[in-house]
Design a protein around this motif. Sequence first.
Motif, PDB file in Angstrom:
ATOM      1  N   PRO A 120      40.596 -55.385 -24.787  1.00 21.60           N
ATOM      2  CA  PRO A 120      40.305 -55.290 -23.347  1.00 21.60           C
ATOM      3  C   PRO A 120      40.282 -53.849 -22.837  1.00 21.60           C
ATOM      4  CG  PRO A 120      42.598 -55.919 -23.694  1.00 21.60           C
ATOM      5  CD  PRO A 120      41.995 -55.769 -25.057  1.00 21.60           C
ATOM      6  N   ILE A 121      39.158 -53.174 -23.007  1.00 21.31           N
ATOM      7  CA  ILE A 121      39.032 -51.804 -22.494  1.00 21.31           C
ATOM      8  C   ILE A 121      37.734 -51.632 -21.729  1.00 21.31           C
ATOM      9  CG2 ILE A 121      40.570 -50.412 -23.961  1.00 21.31           C
ATOM     10  CD1 ILE A 121      38.290 -50.129 -25.975  1.00 21.31           C
ATOM     11  N   GLY A 122      37.849 -50.995 -20.564  1.00 18.39           N
ATOM     12  CA  GLY A 122      36.675 -50.636 -19.766  1.00 18.39           C
ATOM     13  C   GLY A 122      36.082 -49.347 -20.314  1.00 18.39           C
ATOM     14  N   GLY A 123      35.249 -48.678 -19.499  1.00 19.15           N
ATOM     15  CA  GLY A 123      34.572 -47.482 -20.005  1.00 19.15           C
ATOM     16  C   GLY A 123      34.760 -46.270 -19.109  1.00 19.15           C
ATOM     17  N   ALA A 124      34.906 -45.088 -19.737  1.00 25.78           N
ATOM     18  CA  ALA A 124      35.058 -43.840 -18.994  1.00 25.78           C
ATOM     19  C   ALA A 124      34.641 -42.671 -19.879  1.00 25.78           C
ATOM     20  CB  ALA A 124      36.518 -43.658 -18.572  1.00 25.78           C
ATOM     21  N   ALA A 125      34.563 -41.489 -19.273  1.00 23.13           N
ATOM     22  CA  ALA A 125      34.346 -40.261 -20.054  1.00 23.13           C
ATOM     23  C   ALA A 125      34.710 -39.099 -19.151  1.00 23.13           C
ATOM     24  CB  ALA A 125      32.899 -40.130 -20.503  1.00 23.13           C
ATOM     25  N   GLY A 126      34.956 -37.956 -19.765  1.00 23.90           N
ATOM     26  CA  GLY A 126      35.295 -36.791 -18.957  1.00 23.90           C
ATOM     27  C   GLY A 126      35.245 -35.544 -19.790  1.00 23.90           C
ATOM     28  N   GLY A 127      35.757 -34.461 -19.205  1.00 21.21           N
ATOM     29  CA  GLY A 127      35.769 -33.217 -19.963  1.00 21.21           C
ATOM     30  C   GLY A 127      35.615 -32.023 -19.055  1.00 21.21           C
ATOM     31  N   ALA A 128      35.192 -30.911 -19.652  1.00 24.86           N
ATOM     32  CA  ALA A 128      35.037 -29.673 -18.904  1.00 24.86           C
ATOM     33  C   ALA A 128      33.997 -28.794 -19.580  1.00 24.86           C
ATOM     34  CB  ALA A 128      36.369 -28.927 -18.828  1.00 24.86           C
ATOM     35  N   ASP A 129      33.412 -27.888 -18.778  1.00 22.59           N
ATOM     36  CA  ASP A 129      32.420 -26.960 -19.330  1.00 22.59           C
ATOM     37  C   ASP A 129      33.107 -25.742 -19.954  1.00 22.59           C
ATOM     38  OD1 ASP A 129      33.376 -25.814 -17.010  1.00 22.59           O
ATOM     39  OD2 ASP A 129      31.411 -25.487 -16.085  1.00 22.59           O
ATOM     40  N   PHE A 130      34.236 -25.983 -20.546  1.00 22.29           N
ATOM     41  CA  PHE A 130      35.054 -24.939 -21.186  1.00 22.29           C
ATOM     42  C   PHE A 130      34.554 -24.767 -22.622  1.00 22.29           C
ATOM     43  CE2 PHE A 130      38.884 -24.390 -23.978  1.00 22.29           C
ATOM     44  CZ  PHE A 130      39.314 -23.148 -23.534  1.00 22.29           C
ATOM     45  N   ASP A 131      34.421 -23.523 -23.075  1.00 20.50           N
ATOM     46  CA  ASP A 131      33.952 -23.270 -24.432  1.00 20.50           C
ATOM     47  C   ASP A 131      35.132 -22.878 -25.321  1.00 20.50           C
ATOM     48  OD1 ASP A 131      32.634 -22.682 -26.720  1.00 20.50           O
ATOM     49  OD2 ASP A 131      31.314 -21.154 -25.852  1.00 20.50           O
ATOM     50  N   PRO A 132      35.566 -23.781 -26.204  1.00 17.07           N
ATOM     51  CA  PRO A 132      36.732 -23.464 -27.038  1.00 17.07           C
ATOM     52  C   PRO A 132      36.436 -22.382 -28.086  1.00 17.07           C
ATOM     53  CG  PRO A 132      36.158 -25.812 -27.180  1.00 17.07           C
ATOM     54  CD  PRO A 132      35.029 -25.121 -26.491  1.00 17.07           C
ATOM     55  N   ARG A 133      35.154 -22.036 -28.243  1.00 13.99           N
ATOM     56  CA  ARG A 133      34.794 -21.052 -29.266  1.00 13.99           C
ATOM     57  C   ARG A 133      35.478 -19.705 -29.032  1.00 13.99           C
ATOM     58  NH1 ARG A 133      28.535 -20.805 -30.626  1.00 13.99           N
ATOM     59  NH2 ARG A 133      28.608 -21.889 -28.647  1.00 13.99           N
ATOM     60  N   GLY A 134      36.177 -19.220 -30.048  1.00  9.68           N
ATOM     61  CA  GLY A 134      36.812 -17.908 -29.963  1.00  9.68           C
ATOM     62  C   GLY A 134      38.074 -17.865 -29.112  1.00  9.68           C
ATOM     63  N   LYS A 135      38.555 -18.989 -28.637  1.00  6.06           N
ATOM     64  CA  LYS A 135      39.778 -18.987 -27.813  1.00  6.06           C
ATOM     65  C   LYS A 135      41.008 -19.068 -28.712  1.00  6.06           C
ATOM     66  CE  LYS A 135      37.481 -19.303 -23.872  1.00  6.06           C
ATOM     67  NZ  LYS A 135      36.120 -19.250 -24.426  1.00  6.06           N
ATOM     68  N   SER A 136      42.084 -18.424 -28.283  1.00  9.32           N
ATOM     69  CA  SER A 136      43.320 -18.481 -29.063  1.00  9.32           C
ATOM     70  C   SER A 136      44.004 -19.828 -28.802  1.00  9.32           C
ATOM     71  CB  SER A 136      44.261 -17.344 -28.660  1.00  9.32           C
ATOM     72  OG  SER A 136      44.795 -17.605 -27.375  1.00  9.32           O
ATOM     73  N   ARG A 137      44.949 -20.149 -29.681  1.00 10.54           N
ATOM     74  CA  ARG A 137      45.725 -21.375 -29.533  1.00 10.54           C
ATOM     75  C   ARG A 137      46.437 -21.425 -28.163  1.00 10.54           C
ATOM     76  NH1 ARG A 137      48.794 -25.314 -32.399  1.00 10.54           N
ATOM     77  NH2 ARG A 137      47.476 -25.410 -34.210  1.00 10.54           N
ATOM     78  N   ARG A 138      46.961 -20.256 -27.751  1.00  8.48           N
ATOM     79  CA  ARG A 138      47.681 -20.227 -26.461  1.00  8.48           C
ATOM     80  C   ARG A 138      46.723 -20.439 -25.290  1.00  8.48           C
ATOM     81  NH1 ARG A 138      50.596 -14.717 -26.820  1.00  8.48           N
ATOM     82  NH2 ARG A 138      48.711 -14.416 -28.019  1.00  8.48           N
ATOM     83  N   GLU A 139      45.514 -19.888 -25.411  1.00  9.78           N
ATOM     84  CA  GLU A 139      44.526 -20.096 -24.339  1.00  9.78           C
ATOM     85  C   GLU A 139      44.146 -21.579 -24.252  1.00  9.78           C
ATOM     86  OE1 GLU A 139      42.172 -15.837 -23.984  1.00  9.78           O
ATOM     87  OE2 GLU A 139      41.671 -17.153 -25.674  1.00  9.78           O
TER      88      GLU A 139
END
Length: 447
Positions: A120-139
């Motif tokens: 029993p699960i409906g539907g959703a999605a989300g996210g951000a226009d954030f580019d993880p490329r080249g980002k540090s673990r802390r960022e």
Amino acid sequence: MNDYIARVSENLRRQYAHEPEYLQSVQAWLDMIAPAAGDPRYERLDLLTRMVEPERMFTFLVPWQDDSGKIRTNHGYRVQFSSAIGPYKGGLRFHPSVTPSVVKFLGFEQTYKNALTGLPIGGAAGGADFDPRGKSRREIMRFCQSFMFSLYRYIGSDTDVPAGDIGVGSREIGYLYGAYKRVTGRAESSALTGKGLTYGGSRVRQAAAGFGTVYFLARMLERQGESLEGKRLIVSGFGNMSWGVCRKAAELGAKVVTLSGPDGYVYDPDGVAAQEKYDFMVTMRYSGEDRVEPYAEKFGVEFFPGKKPWEVPGDAALPCATENELDVEDAILLLANGVRYYVEGANMPATAGALKLLRLSPKILTAGAKASGSGGVAVSALEMVQNSLRYSWSRREVDGKLRSIMSSIYDASAAAAEEYGLGYDLIAGNDIAAFKKISEAMIAQGL
Ligand code: GLU
């Protein structure tokens, strides 16, 4: 196509003219379900409009601080598409291409993908226009925390349960869950899925998307009196989905001979079939470079810069990277090369033209992501079950359940196609079966 569908379709085109991915996915779906949409109740209740537009959608700013101290700002989204059969459920994507159109298309596909998992699960999605490329673990951690400080008020185990997608893997889910727990003060396990095994995750979840796609292909082969043994699979991407495909394919005797990234593709004639190779895929993903060329350097195989893997001959093509990665020219190549199975892992990987060509060709059998790509979310739903039981199943138990879920999605798709006189059209069959289930649930619950 009946008048009502034509009107719904026209309204959408007018209202969402600037949202191409969303329009593409809905228009394709309306074509598929048309043979099953004649019931006069649908128009009386304006059911189709209510099914193709999201129930609600949130947009929020995500300010965060980079390692040099500078403040950066991204845009976050959550589309809660449908709660007809259960709490909203779907992934989060962190990628610069994320727009309202992309999250709406993902939420729409997710709703109909989730419907046939039997959970029993409906539907959703989300996210951000954030580019993880080249980002540090802390960022990455700071970004996930800021994202969650806005998202937390919209989610919860009975409301909306996010998970991963492109750019959001187990590391990001860990940071998101940690932030959710701090801000709500509750260890509410099933508010997120894809969690690590030490804090409520499910066995097999990371590999489930790819495993499910291979299980689905196995059923298609079986119908033709064939098996995976000795088959050559042409796969795109090198992320989570491709990684699971490589592992399950190898286990069942097939070979994945290509992987790809935005930089090109690698051809590995021996197959991506060794622990060292699987581990290296994970290393490439976490390097944050989004390049597949290092695989060629590491294992001494050929790299084809700027090219797509669809030019390589094989038995089956499994697009596992992203939307619209396969166009008409690629589809023509698949047919010319004698590829006989086309099984989608990624959401909407073919352009509208490419999909039409493949579906209508008698030379290739096709399966759509809403069926063959549903293994990930199926195990997410199993993760929610385990969380509510305060228990965890063994690897074998989860893998066995996944296999039988994929099998019943296959059976439901084949049966619906048959029932509507569409022959062996698994794509239309799946869309129709999911449509019928969700529409019945909506009618039963009234307005
Ligand atoms: N993004 C994944 C999918 O398309 C995950 C969804 C989930 O597990 O909720 O299935």
